[in-house]
Scaffold this motif. Structure first.
Motif, PDB file in Angstrom:
ATOM      1  N   THR A 117      -1.974   4.553  -6.167  1.00  0.00           N
ATOM      2  CA  THR A 117      -1.221   5.732  -7.141  1.00  0.00           C
ATOM      3  C   THR A 117      -0.487   6.415  -6.253  1.00  0.00           C
ATOM      4  O   THR A 117      -0.422   6.290  -5.200  1.00  0.00           O
ATOM      5  CB  THR A 117      -2.537   6.414  -7.563  1.00  0.00           C
ATOM      6  N   PRO A 118       0.501   7.295  -7.012  1.00  0.00           N
ATOM      7  CA  PRO A 118       1.445   8.066  -6.442  1.00  0.00           C
ATOM      8  C   PRO A 118       0.707   8.982  -5.502  1.00  0.00           C
ATOM      9  O   PRO A 118       1.301   9.492  -4.469  1.00  0.00           O
ATOM     10  CB  PRO A 118       1.946   8.843  -7.405  1.00  0.00           C
ATOM     11  N   LEU A 119      -0.424   9.734  -5.804  1.00  0.00           N
ATOM     12  CA  LEU A 119      -1.401  10.610  -4.962  1.00  0.00           C
ATOM     13  C   LEU A 119      -1.830   9.865  -3.605  1.00  0.00           C
ATOM     14  O   LEU A 119      -1.713  10.346  -2.646  1.00  0.00           O
ATOM     15  CB  LEU A 119      -2.392  11.342  -5.637  1.00  0.00           C
ATOM     16  N   GLN A 120      -2.193   8.657  -3.789  1.00  0.00           N
ATOM     17  CA  GLN A 120      -2.760   7.886  -2.618  1.00  0.00           C
ATOM     18  C   GLN A 120      -1.731   7.479  -1.934  1.00  0.00           C
ATOM     19  O   GLN A 120      -1.808   7.539  -0.616  1.00  0.00           O
ATOM     20  CB  GLN A 120      -3.613   6.668  -3.299  1.00  0.00           C
ATOM     21  N   LEU A 122       1.055   9.262  -1.316  1.00  0.00           N
ATOM     22  CA  LEU A 122       1.378  10.548  -0.498  1.00  0.00           C
ATOM     23  C   LEU A 122       0.373  10.797   0.556  1.00  0.00           C
ATOM     24  O   LEU A 122       0.687  11.074   1.515  1.00  0.00           O
ATOM     25  CB  LEU A 122       1.503  11.837  -1.506  1.00  0.00           C
ATOM     26  N   GLY A 123      -0.971  10.392   0.275  1.00  0.00           N
ATOM     27  CA  GLY A 123      -2.113  10.563   1.089  1.00  0.00           C
ATOM     28  C   GLY A 123      -1.815   9.552   2.348  1.00  0.00           C
ATOM     29  O   GLY A 123      -1.928  10.002   3.632  1.00  0.00           O
ATOM     30  N   GLY A 287      -4.429  14.320   4.162  1.00  0.00           N
ATOM     31  CA  GLY A 287      -3.844  12.707   3.506  1.00  0.00           C
ATOM     32  C   GLY A 287      -5.285  12.190   3.034  1.00  0.00           C
ATOM     33  O   GLY A 287      -5.238  11.450   2.037  1.00  0.00           O
ATOM     34  N   ALA A 290      -5.994  13.605  -0.014  1.00  0.00           N
ATOM     35  CA  ALA A 290      -5.380  13.055  -1.119  1.00  0.00           C
ATOM     36  C   ALA A 290      -5.993  11.574  -1.666  1.00  0.00           C
ATOM     37  O   ALA A 290      -5.800  11.262  -2.805  1.00  0.00           O
ATOM     38  CB  ALA A 290      -3.878  13.073  -0.719  1.00  0.00           C
ATOM     39  N   ILE A 291      -6.344  10.957  -0.800  1.00  0.00           N
ATOM     40  CA  ILE A 291      -6.708   9.326  -1.130  1.00  0.00           C
ATOM     41  C   ILE A 291      -8.104   9.559  -1.696  1.00  0.00           C
ATOM     42  O   ILE A 291      -8.049   8.637  -2.668  1.00  0.00           O
ATOM     43  CB  ILE A 291      -6.691   8.581   0.367  1.00  0.00           C
ATOM     44  N   LEU A 293      -9.298  11.909  -3.686  1.00  0.00           N
ATOM     45  CA  LEU A 293      -9.087  12.412  -5.067  1.00  0.00           C
ATOM     46  C   LEU A 293      -9.126  11.402  -6.292  1.00  0.00           C
ATOM     47  O   LEU A 293      -8.215  10.570  -6.087  1.00  0.00           O
ATOM     48  CB  LEU A 293      -7.992  13.452  -5.130  1.00  0.00           C
TER      49      LEU A 293
END
Length: 294
Positions: A117-120, A122-123, A287, A290-291, A293
């Motif tokens: 996912t975009p958040l993953q 980023l993390g 990071g 973020a992963i 969440l």
């Protein structure tokens, strides 16, 4: 928290802790001997676990071949890493090797068809940048960025090999049970390491400087046994994670082990980190959050 992240962190904690033992032992008797000793302890422990579970060695030639390949890659990765730890600052080398997590993410997407996912994503980027920063020293401004420590070249080799080891492990676990694969790979590790020692013994492959390590020789064997035990615990957690979670997540989380090593090196061994390296540690934590969440 996702199971893959937990499994990877379990491996990270054990591997990060064993790095202290292997680094100090390597400075006393040489990285090759420490690698061989740790692999032997691991092979015996895995053999005992396999015996207790009624698990034997694989009979399929394809599984045997990929397990031996895993053993070859693993032996080279461990030797490169421990050599780096033996000749360079523990905090720097460990932080640099941790970049294998970011490479694992890339390889998982390219070769295993996984997605983030975009958040993953980023993390993953934050965590990877963070571990790289822990291995970079700034001296004389941004234009004078340099890799810190003489062990960095070995760290770079190790990080590539550890990423490959993660991908090969995941492929192997698709073909056979993880315990069969790990046992075969560890036997290959041990045979290779001992064979290299035999070939190089006449050339004093294990030369060391007794003045470098604060440990006396009588502490080496217990250190190697502890390191081998921790390594197996980490491998089991790592394998269980790969067997039931995305490769990129387990591989990335397991790469946080050097962050544990860095903190232990600072607290117990008095090593000092530069401000940018503390920023790197903070990025690793961000990071990871973020992963994890949803």
């Amino acid at each position: 928290m996702p199971f893959g992240l937990l499994a990877g962190l379990g491996a990270a904690i054990t591997w990060g802790t064993l790095d202290i033992f292997t680094a100090l032992a390597s400075r006393r008797i040489g990285a090759l001997r420490v690698t061989a000793g740790m692999q032997l302890v691991g092979a015996l422990l895995l053999a005992g676990l396999a015996l207790a579970n009624g698990t034997g060695l694989p009979t399929d030639l394809g599984v045997i071949a990929i397990s031996i390949l895993l053993g070859l890659v693993g032996a080279a990765a461990y030797l490169s890493y421990f050599t780096g730890l033996a000749i360079g600052p523990i905090s720097v080398v460990s932080g640099m090797v941790a970049a294998y997590g970011g490479l694992t993410v890339v390889l998982s997407v390219v070769f295993r068809g996984e997605s983030l996912t975009p958040l993953q994503a980023l993390g993953a980027v934050l965590a990877t940048v963070g571990v790289i920063l822990t291995g970079v020293a700034f001296s004389g401004g941004i234009r004078a960025i340099r890799f810190a420590g003489p062990g960095v070249i070995f760290a770079v080799i190790a990080l590539v090999l550890f990423a490959l080891m993660t991908i090969v492990s995941d492929i192997a676990f698709d073909e056979a049970g993880w315990l069969q694969v790990l046992l075969t790979a560890r036997i290959a590790n041990t045979v290779i390491s001992i064979a290299i020692i035999g070939l190089l013994s006449s050339r004093q492959a294990g030369q060391h400087d007794p003045g470098v390590s604060p440990w006396s020789t009588r502490r080496i064997l217990p250190a190697i046994v502890i390191a081998g035990t921790l390594d197996v615990l980490g491998l089991v957690s790592f394998a269980i994670g790969l067997d039931s979670a995305p490769t990129w997540m387990v591989g990335l989380a397991s790469s946080f082990g050097p962050a544990v090593t860095i903190l232990v090196a600072v607290v117990l061994l008095g090593e000092r980190l530069k401000p940018v390296q503390w920023v790197g540690l903070a990025a690793v934590v961000a990071g990871m959050v973020a992963i994890g969440l949803p």
